[in-house]
Write an enzyme that holds these catalytic residues in place. Structure first.
Site, mmCIF file in Angstrom:
data_model
loop_
_atom_site.group_PDB
_atom_site.id
_atom_site.type_symbol
_atom_site.label_atom_id
_atom_site.label_comp_id
_atom_site.label_asym_id
_atom_site.label_seq_id
_atom_site.Cartn_x
_atom_site.Cartn_y
_atom_site.Cartn_z
ATOM 1 N N ALA A 65 50.552 -92.996 -59.422
ATOM 2 C CA ALA A 65 49.871 -94.176 -60.041
ATOM 3 C C ALA A 65 51.193 -95.206 -60.117
ATOM 4 C CB ALA A 65 49.407 -93.806 -61.439
ATOM 5 N N GLY A 108 49.788 -89.399 -59.052
ATOM 6 C CA GLY A 108 48.441 -89.793 -58.888
ATOM 7 C C GLY A 108 48.085 -89.682 -57.212
ATOM 8 N N GLU A 111 47.238 -86.015 -56.687
ATOM 9 C CA GLU A 111 45.899 -85.963 -57.423
ATOM 10 C C GLU A 111 44.751 -86.392 -56.800
ATOM 11 O OE1 GLU A 111 47.812 -87.640 -60.871
ATOM 12 O OE2 GLU A 111 46.892 -86.252 -62.047
ATOM 13 N N GLU A 131 55.512 -86.412 -62.851
ATOM 14 C CA GLU A 131 55.348 -87.453 -64.086
ATOM 15 C C GLU A 131 56.051 -86.922 -65.006
ATOM 16 O OE1 GLU A 131 52.955 -85.858 -62.182
ATOM 17 O OE2 GLU A 131 51.198 -87.356 -61.947
HETATM 18 N N1 CAA Z 1 54.767 -97.087 -58.574
HETATM 19 C C1 CAA Z 1 55.010 -98.253 -58.760
HETATM 20 N N2 CAA Z 1 55.899 -98.558 -57.457
HETATM 21 C C2 CAA Z 1 56.406 -97.716 -56.824
HETATM 22 C C3 CAA Z 1 56.063 -96.111 -56.891
HETATM 23 C C4 CAA Z 1 54.975 -95.772 -58.011
HETATM 24 N N3 CAA Z 1 54.454 -94.810 -58.322
HETATM 25 N N4 CAA Z 1 56.655 -95.397 -56.245
HETATM 26 C C5 CAA Z 1 57.273 -96.294 -55.305
HETATM 27 N N5 CAA Z 1 57.274 -97.463 -55.864
HETATM 28 C C6 CAA Z 1 58.041 -99.017 -55.196
HETATM 29 C C7 CAA Z 1 59.482 -98.644 -55.708
HETATM 30 O O1 CAA Z 1 59.533 -99.381 -57.140
HETATM 31 C C8 CAA Z 1 60.183 -99.707 -54.411
HETATM 32 O O2 CAA Z 1 59.717 -101.109 -54.852
HETATM 33 P P1 CAA Z 1 60.775 -102.220 -54.999
HETATM 34 O O3 CAA Z 1 61.309 -102.163 -53.504
HETATM 35 O O4 CAA Z 1 60.137 -103.428 -55.454
HETATM 36 O O5 CAA Z 1 61.944 -101.653 -55.860
HETATM 37 C C9 CAA Z 1 59.339 -99.394 -53.488
HETATM 38 O O6 CAA Z 1 58.058 -98.358 -53.798
HETATM 39 C C10 CAA Z 1 59.959 -98.241 -52.642
HETATM 40 O O7 CAA Z 1 60.258 -97.058 -53.294
HETATM 41 P P2 CAA Z 1 61.751 -96.552 -53.474
HETATM 42 O O8 CAA Z 1 62.679 -97.477 -53.107
HETATM 43 O O9 CAA Z 1 61.969 -95.803 -54.630
HETATM 44 O O10 CAA Z 1 61.565 -95.639 -51.963
HETATM 45 P P3 CAA Z 1 62.579 -94.277 -51.771
HETATM 46 O O11 CAA Z 1 62.442 -93.903 -50.313
HETATM 47 O O12 CAA Z 1 63.890 -94.219 -52.377
HETATM 48 O O13 CAA Z 1 61.803 -93.107 -52.750
HETATM 49 C C11 CAA Z 1 60.137 -91.972 -53.679
HETATM 50 C C12 CAA Z 1 60.562 -92.749 -52.482
HETATM 51 C C13 CAA Z 1 61.010 -90.568 -54.004
HETATM 52 C C14 CAA Z 1 58.449 -91.575 -53.372
HETATM 53 C C15 CAA Z 1 60.179 -92.873 -55.059
HETATM 54 O O14 CAA Z 1 59.937 -93.926 -54.708
HETATM 55 C C16 CAA Z 1 59.544 -92.303 -56.282
HETATM 56 O O15 CAA Z 1 60.174 -91.376 -56.987
HETATM 57 N N6 CAA Z 1 58.524 -92.979 -56.729
HETATM 58 C C17 CAA Z 1 57.742 -92.653 -57.898
HETATM 59 C C18 CAA Z 1 57.143 -91.298 -57.836
HETATM 60 C C19 CAA Z 1 56.548 -90.866 -59.293
HETATM 61 O O16 CAA Z 1 57.049 -90.801 -60.166
HETATM 62 N N7 CAA Z 1 55.122 -90.795 -59.146
HETATM 63 C C20 CAA Z 1 54.490 -90.477 -60.181
HETATM 64 C C21 CAA Z 1 53.896 -91.696 -61.098
HETATM 65 S S1 CAA Z 1 53.000 -91.632 -62.507
HETATM 66 C C22 CAA Z 1 51.508 -90.889 -62.008
HETATM 67 O O17 CAA Z 1 51.177 -90.866 -61.045
HETATM 68 C C23 CAA Z 1 50.702 -90.582 -63.328
HETATM 69 C C24 CAA Z 1 49.285 -89.925 -63.032
HETATM 70 O O18 CAA Z 1 49.477 -88.643 -62.982
HETATM 71 C C25 CAA Z 1 48.308 -90.717 -62.572
#
Ligand code: CAA
Length: 257
Positions: A65, A108, A111, A131
């Site tokens: 998400a 998400g 999911e 998460e």
């Molecule tokens: N939401 C918003 N933006 C996100 C995102 C997310 N879930 N995941 C990645 N992005 C964005 C980053 O902020 C970044 O944007 P900027 O260039 O503007 O900074 C861009 O995508 C590229 O991401 P990274 O620079 O982090 O890329 P990476 O290759 O270094 O890492 C990754 C990749 C390991 C997937 C890392 O991006 C990450 O950990 N992302 C978040 C994963 C996460 O926590 N997901 C769960 C979200 S909460 C949820 O989903 C709730 C639910 O159950 C519904």
């Protein structure tokens, strides 16, 4: 129809839906849900289409998400709007949807893949529910669907530690139906979807509905549900055609009736 966050392409009888927010690794914001619901409603309404493939990019199916969209929200906003409940409508899609997952399917994203009818994974796929690292939890059904897919031990470990599962582990655990070399993922997924789209449409819906019922009912009620739907299929013209075609050693010619 134009969409903001997805691309939709028809390949024969298969609708290929590609999540398209590359800068955010296909993070799922409100617009993605709006677009997906519209694309899947169009799939169900279009008699020329029999099955969909939902995919992302090579790097990310979807990284979760949209954290930036959620970060400022409080309990009243989340609970008051029943945030993410719109995804319940997505799983009401009556035609099958195959998730073709390459790269990250996190939070998400994992999911969303699990909301599809089955998952084909590239050998680059990584699944996780991270998460907890954000001090929250799955919110689109992950704690339930992951547990049903892989059992309590792995689901609990993944939710509590945020550890990712690679494609091989996901296949061994029963989360994905097959692992495919990344370069062949889309072609293989579309080929698989075309096989489904080539089946009798009412039988496809019935098979999808009865397998899904296994997650909602006890065994006796589920078997009864299956049997009644099976009986119902004998009221279709395609059942007559399918069995006649077998006896006459020719392909079936479906009318969807
Ligand atoms: N939401 C918003 N933006 C996100 C995102 C997310 N879930 N995941 C990645 N992005 C964005 C980053 O902020 C970044 O944007 P900027 O260039 O503007 O900074 C861009 O995508 C590229 O991401 P990274 O620079 O982090 O890329 P990476 O290759 O270094 O890492 C990754 C990749 C390991 C997937 C890392 O991006 C990450 O950990 N992302 C978040 C994963 C996460 O926590 N997901 C769960 C979200 S909460 C949820 O989903 C709730 C639910 O159950 C519904």
């Amino acid at each position: 129809m134009d969409y903001e966050t997805i691309q939709v392409e028809q390949r024969g009888a298969v609708t290929l839906i590609t999540l398209d927010r590359p800068k955010a690794l296909n993070a799922l914001n409100a617009q993605v849900l709006t677009d997906l619901l519209a694309a899947l409603a169009a799939l169900d309404a279009d008699h020329s289409q029999g099955c969909a493939v939902l995919t992302g990019s090579d790097k990310a199916f979807a990284a979760g998400a949209d954290i930036k969209e959620m970060s400022g929200m409080d309990f009243a906003a989340m609970y008051g709007s029943d945030h993410f409940s719109g995804y319940d409508r997505l799983v009401q899609t009556r035609k099958p949807v195959i998730a073709a997952v390459a790269g990250y399917a996190l939070g998400g994203g994992c999911e969303l893949a699990m909301m599809c009818d089955f998952i084909l994974a590239a050998d680059t796929a990584k699944f996780g529910q991270p998460e907890i690292k954000l001090a929250v939890s799955p919110g689109m059904g992950g704690s339930q669907r992951l547990t049903r897919a892989v059992g309590k031990a792995k689901a609990m470990e993944m939710c509590l530690t945020g550890r990712m599962m690679d494609a091989g582990e996901a296949e061994r655990a029963g989360l994905v139906s097959r692992v495919i070399p990344a370069a062949e993922l889309i072609d293989e997924a579309v080929k698989t979807a075309a096989v489904i789209a080539g089946m009798a449409p009412i039988a496809v819906k019935a098979n999808k509905e009865m397998v899904n019922a296994a997650f909602e009912t006890g065994l006796t009620a589920g078997v009864q549900f299956e049997r009644r739907l099976f009986h119902g299929l004998f009221g279709t013209a395609d059942q007559k055609e399918g069995m006649a075609a077998f006896v006459e050693k020719r392909p079936g010619n479906w009318t969807g009736k």
